[in-house]
Scaffold this motif. Structure first.
Motif, PDB file in Angstrom:
ATOM      1  N   LEU B  26       0.858  -1.187  -0.061  1.00  0.00           N
ATOM      2  CA  LEU B  26      -0.018  -0.139   0.056  1.00  0.00           C
ATOM      3  C   LEU B  26       0.668   1.292  -0.132  1.00  0.00           C
ATOM      4  CD1 LEU B  26      -2.799  -0.979   2.498  1.00  0.00           C
ATOM      5  CD2 LEU B  26      -3.155  -0.468  -0.241  1.00  0.00           C
ATOM      6  N   ASN B  27       1.915   1.215   0.999  1.00  0.00           N
ATOM      7  CA  ASN B  27       2.841   2.485   1.062  1.00  0.00           C
ATOM      8  C   ASN B  27       3.871   2.539  -0.235  1.00  0.00           C
ATOM      9  OD1 ASN B  27       4.606   0.953   2.246  1.00  0.00           O
ATOM     10  ND2 ASN B  27       4.139   1.722   4.156  1.00  0.00           N
ATOM     11  N   VAL B  28       4.100   1.451  -0.995  1.00  0.00           N
ATOM     12  CA  VAL B  28       5.302   1.741  -1.490  1.00  0.00           C
ATOM     13  C   VAL B  28       5.215   2.666  -2.583  1.00  0.00           C
ATOM     14  CG1 VAL B  28       4.487  -0.207  -3.515  1.00  0.00           C
ATOM     15  CG2 VAL B  28       6.871  -0.038  -2.940  1.00  0.00           C
ATOM     16  N   ALA B  29       4.236   3.197  -3.151  1.00  0.00           N
ATOM     17  CA  ALA B  29       3.919   4.454  -4.094  1.00  0.00           C
ATOM     18  C   ALA B  29       2.662   4.888  -3.757  1.00  0.00           C
ATOM     19  CB  ALA B  29       4.032   3.880  -5.339  1.00  0.00           C
ATOM     20  N   HIS B  30       2.448   6.317  -4.003  1.00  0.00           N
ATOM     21  CA  HIS B  30       1.180   6.827  -3.564  1.00  0.00           C
ATOM     22  C   HIS B  30       0.574   7.626  -4.711  1.00  0.00           C
ATOM     23  CE1 HIS B  30       1.236   6.072   0.664  1.00  0.00           C
ATOM     24  NE2 HIS B  30       2.738   6.263   0.604  1.00  0.00           N
ATOM     25  N   THR B  31       1.262   7.593  -5.961  1.00  0.00           N
ATOM     26  CA  THR B  31       0.968   8.195  -6.987  1.00  0.00           C
ATOM     27  C   THR B  31      -0.478   7.664  -7.514  1.00  0.00           C
ATOM     28  OG1 THR B  31       2.144   7.445  -8.680  1.00  0.00           O
ATOM     29  CG2 THR B  31       3.027   9.191  -7.635  1.00  0.00           C
ATOM     30  N   ALA B  32      -1.226   8.459  -8.326  1.00  0.00           N
ATOM     31  CA  ALA B  32      -2.285   7.939  -9.091  1.00  0.00           C
ATOM     32  C   ALA B  32      -1.968   6.759 -10.225  1.00  0.00           C
ATOM     33  CB  ALA B  32      -3.169   8.735  -9.741  1.00  0.00           C
ATOM     34  N   ALA B  33      -0.605   6.970 -10.821  1.00  0.00           N
ATOM     35  CA  ALA B  33      -0.091   6.263 -11.882  1.00  0.00           C
ATOM     36  C   ALA B  33       0.389   4.894 -11.211  1.00  0.00           C
ATOM     37  CB  ALA B  33       0.922   7.105 -12.581  1.00  0.00           C
ATOM     38  N   SER B  34       0.704   4.996  -9.964  1.00  0.00           N
ATOM     39  CA  SER B  34       1.147   3.711  -9.263  1.00  0.00           C
ATOM     40  C   SER B  34       0.028   2.804  -9.182  1.00  0.00           C
ATOM     41  CB  SER B  34       1.862   4.293  -8.082  1.00  0.00           C
ATOM     42  OG  SER B  34       1.085   4.145  -6.987  1.00  0.00           O
ATOM     43  N   TRP B  35      -1.233   3.412  -8.839  1.00  0.00           N
ATOM     44  CA  TRP B  35      -2.497   2.509  -9.050  1.00  0.00           C
ATOM     45  C   TRP B  35      -3.038   2.141 -10.376  1.00  0.00           C
ATOM     46  CZ3 TRP B  35      -4.311   0.210  -4.691  1.00  0.00           C
ATOM     47  CH2 TRP B  35      -3.983   0.457  -3.418  1.00  0.00           C
ATOM     48  N   LEU B  36      -2.925   2.932 -11.264  1.00  0.00           N
ATOM     49  CA  LEU B  36      -3.711   2.851 -12.478  1.00  0.00           C
ATOM     50  C   LEU B  36      -2.812   2.032 -13.420  1.00  0.00           C
ATOM     51  CD1 LEU B  36      -5.173   6.246 -13.526  1.00  0.00           C
ATOM     52  CD2 LEU B  36      -6.400   4.151 -12.543  1.00  0.00           C
ATOM     53  N   PHE B  37      -1.568   1.868 -13.241  1.00  0.00           N
ATOM     54  CA  PHE B  37      -0.530   1.011 -13.780  1.00  0.00           C
ATOM     55  C   PHE B  37       0.092  -0.220 -13.249  1.00  0.00           C
ATOM     56  CE2 PHE B  37      -0.738   5.345 -16.212  1.00  0.00           C
ATOM     57  CZ  PHE B  37      -1.361   5.071 -17.086  1.00  0.00           C
ATOM     58  N   THR B  38      -0.408  -0.394 -12.199  1.00  0.00           N
ATOM     59  CA  THR B  38       0.037  -1.439 -11.117  1.00  0.00           C
ATOM     60  C   THR B  38      -0.118  -2.709 -12.065  1.00  0.00           C
ATOM     61  OG1 THR B  38       0.047  -2.394  -9.186  1.00  0.00           O
ATOM     62  CG2 THR B  38      -2.094  -1.893  -9.927  1.00  0.00           C
ATOM     63  N   VAL B  39       0.757  -3.841 -11.696  1.00  0.00           N
ATOM     64  CA  VAL B  39       0.405  -5.150 -12.044  1.00  0.00           C
ATOM     65  C   VAL B  39       0.413  -5.972 -10.861  1.00  0.00           C
ATOM     66  CG1 VAL B  39       1.265  -4.855 -14.535  1.00  0.00           C
ATOM     67  CG2 VAL B  39       3.051  -5.353 -12.499  1.00  0.00           C
ATOM     68  N   ASP B  40       0.617  -5.298  -9.590  1.00  0.00           N
ATOM     69  CA  ASP B  40       0.326  -6.006  -8.393  1.00  0.00           C
ATOM     70  C   ASP B  40      -1.037  -6.612  -8.277  1.00  0.00           C
ATOM     71  OD1 ASP B  40       0.422  -7.129  -5.886  1.00  0.00           O
ATOM     72  OD2 ASP B  40       1.377  -5.421  -4.897  1.00  0.00           O
TER      73      ASP B  40
END
Lengths: 387, 587
Positions: B26-40
């Protein structure tokens, strides 16, 4: 009548504990329904009781937190696999018995024809009596609105009811008879009712059919047989309609047969004044026959076959005949008949026994409705249709 | 049944609480892009959770409109047309945007890799694509609703839907068509993951039952969804191009559509319920501190449902003009498919026997599930039986039946899963009191809402009727009253779960003292799930012995008798403590 089309004759209070069962199948339904209810309720209560007992008895406060390692039991698994299956199969077998009674129409009982359309039900009796069973009055012509009545059925006499839809799929559901049947466009489907109680009963459209689906409701009125005969003759006021009886379905079918010039090809009296060979098979005695087709198979000439051969004449062509019949006689965009008229045509063709045809009175019969000098002979008697 | 008594307890030492890593998923990254382009897979599970919560709310509001309108026999608040659009929106949104993706997309995505000891799903990018496809499909559906709605009912029967309806059928159908691909992608991903990515020691016989049920679900998704996709294409072709496929006036067959549609949509109800059954097996063992009763029976009954479920579709068509003998055959097959569900219920009940049961929120949801799903299941028998179906078909009896299975079963299983895994997903505990209150209110409200509908159905009230005979009003008012209780129950988790994110107590790695691999890593888990590759040494539910799947001892279970309970003086493993083992092995 209030806005949603339910007459004032219905009770407005609460529901009775048990709904009325007003037909033979309806009375068969009740014991099975309560049998399944009793058995499944017992099973459900057993499960709930076990859950409750276990939850109370083995709650943490009551136990040490340590539990035995129980992995299962083949005998128990077998027991609770086979036991439910056996019980379910009793439901199945009893259900098949009732289904068989409900959908297998007895032979030689009078037939009533019902058309579903958005959003009304229209009925035709074999002698020509018509009535609109119900529907959304906002959606009707003034004449149709005046015809709103009920599907009148005789008490204790089985009747066959054949349905077709003019547009989308509807469903003719009669809760008091515990029966329903989907009413499908392009296909005749039949069921039968044997009413066992006098009174007015709901008819619901049970298959979603568009904006006023919930107003596509009507009623069934079960009357004593004598009153039913009066209704058929158009004398009684039982259905609140002043629609006169204007000839049997078969007679009207004959009129359409003339209007559409069917006899021009379906020549029945070959060589007798027509001076030409027929281009289409003789329809006398067609109903009920096995028709040989071009591909070597046969088709049973039932109502559905006759209808299909009018609407889509090239689908199943009689062996030895050319597919020359135009495809625009049925209902549709450029069609020449409505579903009701088609039904009348089918009734006429069903009525045609060998030697019974009405011969063309001349080579170029006047169009339908034109004044004519002599009535055609022999004229089908009004009671002959619907056999 | 033989009882083997061991002399020595085999409890392994309780592992130390893993130190939470500085960076979790959850706290590894906080940007919107880190959510929208995540593969986790975990983040994608959260994306699905947020989207599904939104659509569940939308579908619930539509249901609220429907129930409000039914307060009066002529429609209390809207026209017939608006009502038709409301119940269609309710059905389409709830089924295609909530129930079908629900557990596979949220908890399947999040926990299948964790429970089999993998770092991620087999195809992480396909997983992200599935969420985008889902969002595009739901975008079409939202468009069709905002532009005026669809009025065909979720079953979309032609020729009404193809030729007669003037509403926005085409974008709606296209949206459903697209979301189907999302379902296929998720199913494919999970199936491959279960086959190829199990950690050492995780044999098929040691898979948690949630994995078995997800596997069976994926099987249905892969085989069934293409059929509905092509069916919907045919529907759009007929509607847009006027090519006769289903409408008889242009040469089609309307019953053909129903065969194709139900060939998918009947198995689809198993797509919805089978994952829920997996959740029940996880939760009930944990809160009863018991091995599952009949592991193989429960596992194979999932597969049995998936297979036999494909052979019963025409039981939706007993009155739709199918042949006499095919009706009999399908009634018989439907009786067969009822058996595996019964087996599961009996096994769950037997699992409670001689357990040590606590009643935290997940367990309350599971107990509610057991009751409601049983009622929903047995009322299905009325509809599988031909003689009773010809009356009950298309009445409120059917509505009540499938809401008992889909809401009483599936939604409660979803809530059980949400409450069970919430500490793992977020690292926070929620309010014990309010969560139990919510489970109780939902259970009561559910009964009040849908039991009157059985009565209405038995008396013949048809589905999809904004106008009804006045004598039906009493039961409709009762049902609407129950629905408002139910709605209130649904609102509660929205509050206390949200509040727990900010004010909740920090959750330990294994707050329920459960045995699954997902509880090995800290809460919330690190980005790649595990600090070192797990090696599984035993089956999934060794609560009796008290070891997790790595063979380590379990922390003390929560509830009465735990160390912070003054009644427990000797510590968890002392003679009267909760971890004291009788070590009776019965089997």
């Amino acid at each position: 009548m209030n806005q949603n089309g339910y007459g004032s004759g219905y009770q407005t209070g609460s529901l009775p504990a048990l709904p009325e069962a007003a037909s033979e199948v309806g009375q068969l339904f009740e014991p099975l329904f309560w049998y399944i209810t009793a058995v499944t309720a017992a099973g459900t209560l057993l499960v709930m009781a076990l859950v409750t007992v276990f939850c109370v008895r083995y709650r943490r406060q009551n136990t040490t937190g340590s539990t035995p390692r129980i992995l299962g039991s083949h005998r128990l698994e077998l027991f609770w696999t086979v036991t439910p299956l056996m019980i379910f199969l009793t439901f199945f077998a009893w259900g098949v018995y009732i289904y068989d009674r409900a959908v297998q129409v007895p032979n030689d009982i009078p037939e009533i024809f019902v058309i579903g359309k958005q959003w009304m039900w229209k009925a035709q009796y074999p002698n020509g009596q018509r009535v609109i069973i119900g529907g959304n009055p906002r959606n009707m012509t003034p004449e149709e609105r005046a015809d709103i009545g009920a599907l009148v059925l005789p008490l204790g006499r089985p009747v066959k009811v054949t349905f077709i839809s003019e547009d989308v799929i509807h469903d003719f559901g009669v809760p008091a008879f515990r029966q329903k049947i989907d009413v499908i466009p392009g296909r005749y489907v039949s069921t039968w009712y044997n009413p066992t109680k006098l009174g007015d009963f709901h008819v619901f459209c049970d298959q979603y059919c568009g904006a006023w689906h919930s107003l596509m409701v009507g009623k069934i009125k079960v009357v004593p047989p004598a009153e039913f005969e009066q209704f058929l003759e158009g004398k009684g006021g039982v259905q609140g309609s002043d629609n006169p009886v204007d000839g049997s379905l078969a007679f009207k079918g004959w009129q359409h047969f003339q209007r559409l010039q069917c006899q021009g090809c379906h020549v029945t009296n070959e060589g007798q004044g027509t001076r030409r060979a027929p281009r289409a098979p003789n329809l006398e005695g067609l109903y009920g026959a096995e028709i040989p087709l071009e591909d070597g198979t046969t088709a049973a000439a039932d109502e559905q076959y006759i209808r299909e051969s009018i609407v889509n004449p090239r689908a199943k062509v009689h062996q030895g005949w050319k597919p020359v019949m135009p495809g625009n006689f049925g209902p549709g965009v450029n069609g020449q008949t409505t579903e009701e008229e088609l039904r009348e045509l089918v009734a006429y063709i069903k009525w045609l026994k060998p030697g019974q045809s009405v011969p063309p009175n001349d080579l170029f019969p006047p169009p339908y409705g034109a004044p004519r000098n002599t009535p055609p002979t022999p004229k089908p008697s009004p009671s002959a249709g619907g056999n | 049944m033989s009882i083997i008594v061991h002399d020595e307890p085999r409890v392994g030492p309780v592992p130390p609480e893993p130190t939470p890593p500085a960076k979790n998923y959850l706290n590894v990254a906080h940007t919107a892009a880190s959510w929208l382009f995540t593969v986790d897979h975990k983040r994608i599970g959260i994306l699905y959770l947020v989207s599904l919560t939104f659509f569940f709310t939308v579908g619930g509001l539509a249901a609220g409109l429907v129930r409000l309108n039914l307060l009066a026999p002529d429609g209390a608040i809207m026209t017939e047309d608006a009502y038709n659009r409301s119940f269609t929106a309710h059905g389409v949104v709830m089924l295609f945007l909530f129930l079908i993706p629900s557990i596979p997309a949220v908890f399947g995505n999040f926990f299948v890799p964790m429970m089999i000891g993998a770092k991620d799903l087999a195809f992480p990018k396909l997983n992200l694509a599935s969420w985008y496809v889902y969002m595009v499909g739901s975008g079409f559906l939202v468009w069709s609703v905002l532009a005026g709605g669809v009025d065909t009912g979720w079953t979309l029967y032609p020729p009404y839907s193809s030729r007669y309806s003037t509403s926005n059928v085409t974008p709606g159908v296209f949206g459903v068509f697209i979301t189907g691909f999302s379902s296929i992608m998720t199913g494919l991903n999970i199936m491959v993951t279960v086959h190829k990515m199990r950690c050492p020691g995780m044999t098929w016989g040691r898979l948690p039952l949630f994995i078995w049920s997800m596997y069976a679900t994926s099987f249905i998704q892969l085989l069934g969804t293409p059929v509905v996709a092509i069916t919907l294409v045919l529907l759009m072709v007929e509607r847009v191009a006027g090519i006769g496929i289903f409408d008889p006036t242009i040469g089609g067959d309307p019953v053909l559509y129903q065969h194709l549609f139900w060939f998918y949509s009947h198995p689809a109800v198993y797509i919805m319920i089978v994952p829920g059954m997996g959740v029940i097996s996880e939760v009930i063992t944990c809160f009863a501190r018991k091995n599952i009763f009949g592991y193989k029976a429960v596992a194979w009954s999932s597969v049995g449902i998936a297979v036999v479920g494909f052979m019963v579709w025409a039981h939706h068509m007993f009155v739709a003009g199918i042949a006499y003998y095919s009706a009999i055959l399908f009634s018989f097959l439907t009786m067969l498919v009822a058996v595996p569900s019964a087996i599961k219920v009996f096994n769950w009940v037997a699992t409670l026997y001689r357990g040590s049961i606590t009643f935290q929120a997940p367990m309350l949801f599971v107990l509610a599930f057991l009751v409601l799903f049983t009622v929903g299941g047995v009322t299905g028998l009325f509809l599988a039986t031909l003689g009773t179906d010809i009356h009950l078909h298309d009445t409120y009896f059917v509505v009540a039946h499938f809401h008992f299975v889909m809401v009483g079963g599936m939604v409660l299983a979803y809530l059980a899963a949400l409450h069970y895994w919430w500490p793992k997903m977020t690292g926070r505990m929620y309010s014990d009191f309010w969560s139990r209150a919510s489970a109780t209110i939902i259970f009561v409200g559910f009964f009040l809402t849908f039991v009157p509908q059985f009565v209405l159905g038995y008396h013949g009230m048809p589905r999809r009727y904004p106008n009804y005979p006045p004598e039906f009003q009493v039961y409709n008012v009762l049902s609407t009253a129950g629905a408002s209780v139910l709605g209130f129950g649904y609102l509660l988790p929205g509050f206390y779960l949200t509040l727990s994110l900010f004010f909740g107590e920090k959750a330990s790695a294994n707050p329920w003292s459960a045995t699954g691999l997902e509880w090995v890593s800290s809460s919330p888990p690190p980005v790649f799930n595990f600090d070192r590759n797990p090696v599984v040494v035993c089956g999934p539910y060794e609560y009796a012995i008290g070891v997790d799947q790595l063979g380590r001892g379990l922390p003390e279970p929560p509830g009465p008798g735990s160390a912070d309970d003054p009644a427990s003086h000797d510590g968890p493993t002392g003679p009267a403590g909760p971890m004291q083992k009788e070590t009776h092995v019965v089997g």
